[in-house]
Enzyme design. Structure first.
Site, PDB file in Angstrom:
ATOM      1  N   ASP B 103      52.238  44.681  87.469  1.00  0.00           N
ATOM      2  CA  ASP B 103      51.834  45.765  86.577  1.00  0.00           C
ATOM      3  C   ASP B 103      52.482  47.077  87.006  1.00  0.00           C
ATOM      4  O   ASP B 103      52.317  47.504  88.147  1.00  0.00           O
ATOM      5  CB  ASP B 103      50.314  45.915  86.591  1.00  0.00           C
ATOM      6  CG  ASP B 103      49.790  46.436  85.271  1.00  0.00           C
ATOM      7  OD1 ASP B 103      50.423  47.357  84.711  1.00  0.00           O
ATOM      8  OD2 ASP B 103      48.767  45.939  84.805  1.00  0.00           O
ATOM      9  N   HIS B 105      52.069  49.891  85.149  1.00  0.00           N
ATOM     10  CA  HIS B 105      51.347  51.006  84.519  1.00  0.00           C
ATOM     11  C   HIS B 105      50.494  51.681  85.576  1.00  0.00           C
ATOM     12  O   HIS B 105      49.726  51.015  86.264  1.00  0.00           O
ATOM     13  CB  HIS B 105      50.471  50.494  83.391  1.00  0.00           C
ATOM     14  CG  HIS B 105      51.248  49.807  82.317  1.00  0.00           C
ATOM     15  ND1 HIS B 105      51.580  48.476  82.402  1.00  0.00           N
ATOM     16  CD2 HIS B 105      51.791  50.253  81.169  1.00  0.00           C
ATOM     17  CE1 HIS B 105      52.287  48.139  81.335  1.00  0.00           C
ATOM     18  NE2 HIS B 105      52.438  49.201  80.565  1.00  0.00           N
ATOM     19  N   SER B 156      48.328  40.787  84.207  1.00  0.00           N
ATOM     20  CA  SER B 156      48.400  41.061  85.643  1.00  0.00           C
ATOM     21  C   SER B 156      47.027  40.987  86.313  1.00  0.00           C
ATOM     22  O   SER B 156      46.924  41.006  87.536  1.00  0.00           O
ATOM     23  CB  SER B 156      49.057  42.417  85.908  1.00  0.00           C
ATOM     24  OG  SER B 156      48.351  43.428  85.261  1.00  0.00           O
TER      25      SER B 156
END
Lengths: 555, 225
Positions: B103, B105, B156
């Site tokens: 991930d 983000h 994720s």
């Protein structure tokens, strides 16, 4: 074992104790829409329990919170409610609403000579079929006049299939339908997650193949064309949709560094599709994991690489996929806008079917103009309506610069609108019609989504060193994009104000590009080469992205 | 309320009202007049960020506003830092945070890290796409109390469980409190993978961290007796 009775569908299913209502519905073959695939965030799988004994079910805590009204009406989330004893469940029959979905099938195109990949030659009582000049099969008699292909746009939410006569290039018929995968998992990431497991991939792949075959059947029936005379199908869609349609595990797409298993730019045997036994499927080249063949088709349809000056092409959906073309130089990126534009994660959100408010405008005196799809009253808000509402409320000051709903006492907006500001469950909401409203949380969702698109635009312009004033033309593609108004996009700052007067809506160019791939073979090698030169601007790795995104959140 | 308490309240209000320069000016005045005590951290900065995160949860503030509040808190902390005694600052606890493997983000995670830091904790931010091993190693070297895991994508989320499995394999599970959060994460998911807590927002995350670290210190104090 307990039995679950789905009243509306008149179906019973026996399940082991502890099974969720959603799993029970799936087992019974009943579709309870579950856009988030049951992780409990979207709230759309809400069902009503009829006279349920408290010991017959258990609700697990979910991210999505039901309102006190809903709890009082015995509403529960199907995905987070376990069956412990016999239950009667009232689940809405969504089929009718989905049948009325408003989908744009046509897109802007360009002129190109007719030169299909599939050709036929008649000699000595037999007709030979060639794919790219290679002999692939033979038919009895002279069938040279029967030569058809199919251009399919595989949208995350909607499918569009057009039957094309390869001898004339004419579209004989076009059909659209809901992508059945969206009933199990709405957004791309949820779908990747589901398809990372073999049973999930099978469910999603089988569902879409069945939908394709159903559409083929209907198109043939409408036009009198025999399915065995369809020799080629183009799959245009985002990268994930292509993986799923080809039964390829998309797991890598959902994990950094987001690599694709497929590359596109090749043909496959048509296999499960009910067309000619020697038919094939062409996959347009993939640009990257999140800039897919639908965008390749869009570049082709818009001839972006040939346009003088600077053109920005954006497909607004769950992901904002975009290409910036500057005198033949192309760069592309994609931002995670989330499902708000599909009406998801929005309290009164819905797809663009019957009852969806799709247009909203505020007049000077504070009166409002609305348009609702179908004949009835508004029951919800679809993506375009949502953007209209937010754009208009920002313009008149009901929503402040930070995204806060402004209370009537502090607001300088028309009195007629002040009456629409009410409270629900102790929180301020704004009523756009008698029973459809917008909450503060809804506005936050839109801010995140439009902020992501704006940040993508800004980063892409920065990557090519283009100032917003230097952009000559902005093309908004996608079936969702077609219902939008320029002012709604500018008022809320999804696009820079400098784009005023330059925005055009080009419709479903994934579809029109697919038609070009089908009827002109030269476009294939041309685009396969061009795609290699499109610069992939990866946003999540850029440290500046956070600042740009945060700045783009306000109005 | 004590004299410091009253003045610290001004600092808290400046932070919650997004007044970066005002917060810095108050802090500077405190330092020049020599009346700084550790109370200013708790009743000024932590309280101010507490108000800010509450306004965020109520929908009054959004991400940009919360970030400006954190900026104000950081401006004041920077001025106080030379005067803070190490033991007191470290005494509140240590948190290792990161977006799990797969991930990339991290905006939400960054906000949570900021808010926890502004509440007076030492925070080690491991960034994004962080493998399970890196979480465990960092927690060990940093002597963390809490491991906070973030994920924005459903795809994720399974890597959160990896961290817990690794802690168990290394017999370290009891050493740390594991907190999970992020858009697709839920309390039910947290329970299923055996995490200690779930937070839906930065505000709930910091309140949870405060609770578990306070309980832990209470227990260790009792054990010492």
């Amino acid at each position: 074992m307990p039995e679950v009775y789905f009243q509306q569908q008149e179906q019973r299913v026996v399940v082991p104790s502890g099974t969720t209502i959603l799993a029970a519905a799936r087992r019974a073959g009943i579709i309870v829409e579950s856009p988030c695939d049951g992780i409990g965030t979207c709230g759309k799988c809400m069902v009503r329990l009829v006279d349920a004994a408290p010991e017959h079910y258990r609700c697990e805590e979910a991210h999505y919170q039901l309102s006190t009204d809903q709890l009082a009406e015995s509403m529960v989330l199907a995905c987070h409610t376990q069956v412990l004893g016999d239950l009667t469940v009232l689940a809405a029959d969504t089929e009718k609403q989905n049948r009325s979905l408003k989908i744009v099938s046509g897109g802007a195109g360009f002129e190109y000579p007719l030169d299909p990949w599939i050709t036929k030659k008649f000699a000595a009582g037999r007709t030979k079929v060639f794919a790219g000049d290679q002999f692939v099969g033979e038919e009895d008699g002279d069938t040279t006049e029967k030569l058809y292909g199919l251009a399919i746009d595989i949208g995350t939410t909607t499918l569009v299939a057009a039957l094309i006569d390869l001898r004339s290039g004419k579209e004989l018929a076009s059909l659209s339908a809901l992508n059945p995968q969206s009933l199990h998992a709405q957004d791309v990431i949820t779908r990747i997650h589901m398809a990372s497991k073999p049973e999930g991939l099978k469910l999603l792949h089988d569902a879409i193949c069945a939908a394709f075959n159903h559409m083929i059947g209907e198109l043939c029936q409408d036009t009198g064309v025999a399915a065995e005379h369809i020799y080629e199908v183009i799959y245009s869609g985002n990268t994930t949709m292509l993986h799923l349609a080809c039964n390829v595990n998309p797991e890598l797409l959902g994990q950094f560094p987001y690599t694709t298993v497929m590359k596109g730019g090749n043909t496959l045997p048509a296999g499960e599709l009910m067309i000619s036994p020697f038919g094939d499927i062409y996959l347009p080249p993939i640009i990257s994991a999140y800039v897919g063949p639908d965008i390749t088709s869009g570049v082709l349809a818009g001839q972006l690489e040939k346009k003088p000056g600077t053109t920005l092409f954006i497909d607004i959906g769950t992901n904002g996929e975009m290409i910036l073309a500057q005198d033949g130089r192309l760069a592309g990126t994609s931002t995670a806008a989330g499902p708000a534009f599909e009406g998801m994660n929005i309290t009164c959100g819905m797809r663009a079917g019957d009852g969806a408010l799709e247009f909203y405008q505020i007049e000077e005196d504070g009166s409002t103009k609305t348009h609702v799809l179908g004949d009835g009253e508004a029951v919800g808000i679809c993506g375009s309506g949502l953007l209209d509402i937010i754009g208009e409320l920002v313009r008149v000051g009901v929503i402040g610069k930070t995204g806060r709903l402004i209370q009537p006492a502090k607001g300088k907006y028309p009195d007629a609108l002040k009456a629409s500001m009410k409270e629900k469950d102790g929180k301020p909401v704004f009523y756009v019609t008698n029973n459809v409203y917008i909450t503060q949380a809804d506005i936050r969702q839109v801010q995140l989504a439009k902020g992501a698109v704006r940040a993508g635009v800004e980063m892409l312009m920065a990557a090519l060193g283009v100032a917003p004033e230097k952009v000559d033309c902005v093309q908004i593609a996608g079936s969702f994009g077609y219902h939008l108004q320029e002012s709604s996009l500018l008022n809320q700052g999804m696009l820079p104000a400098a784009f005023r007067g330059k925005v055009e809506f080009v419709g479903n160019t994934s579809q029109s590009g697919a038609k070009a791939f089908l009827t002109n073979r030269g476009t294939r090698s041309y685009m396969e080469r061009l795609v290699k030169d499109i610069r992939d601007v990866e946003l999540s790795q850029d440290p500046k992205f956070q600042d740009v995104f945060v700045r783009a959140l306000g109005f | 309320m004590t004299q410091t308490g009253n003045q610290a309240d001004h600092l808290a209000q400046a932070i919650a009202a997004m007044e970066v320069e005002e917060a810095a000016a108050i802090a500077a005045a405190v330092v020049t007049t020599g009346c700084f005590t550790m109370d200013w951290i708790e009743k000024g900065i932590t309280a101010g960020m507490g108000q800010a995160s509450r306004l965020y949860e109520e929908g009054e503030y959004f991400i940009p506003e919360l970030l400006v509040c954190a900026e104000a808190a950081e401006a004041a902390t920077r001025i106080f830092r030379p005067l803070m005694d190490d033991s007191a600052a470290a005494g509140k606890g240590r948190v290792v945070i990161g977006s799990v493997q797969g991930d990339t983000h991290d905006i939400g995670k960054n906000i949570v890290a900021l808010v926890i830091r502004s509440a007076g904790y030492e925070v080690m931010d491991l960034g994004r796409d962080v493998p399970a091993r890196a979480f465990v190693e960092a927690a060990e070297t940093f002597q963390a109390d809490v491991i906070a895991l973030a994920a924005l994508m459903t795809t994720s989320m399974p890597h959160m469980e990896d961290v817990i499995h690794l802690l168990q394999a290394q017999q370290l599970r009891e050493q740390y409190f594991v907190l999970v959060g992020g858009k697709p994460v839920s309390a039910a998911f947290a329970r299923r993978i055996g995490a200690d807590g779930y937070a839906a927002s930065a505000g709930t995350a910091v309140r949870w961290v405060e609770k578990v670290t306070r309980d832990k210190q209470e227990i260790s104090r009792q054990e010492k007796k």
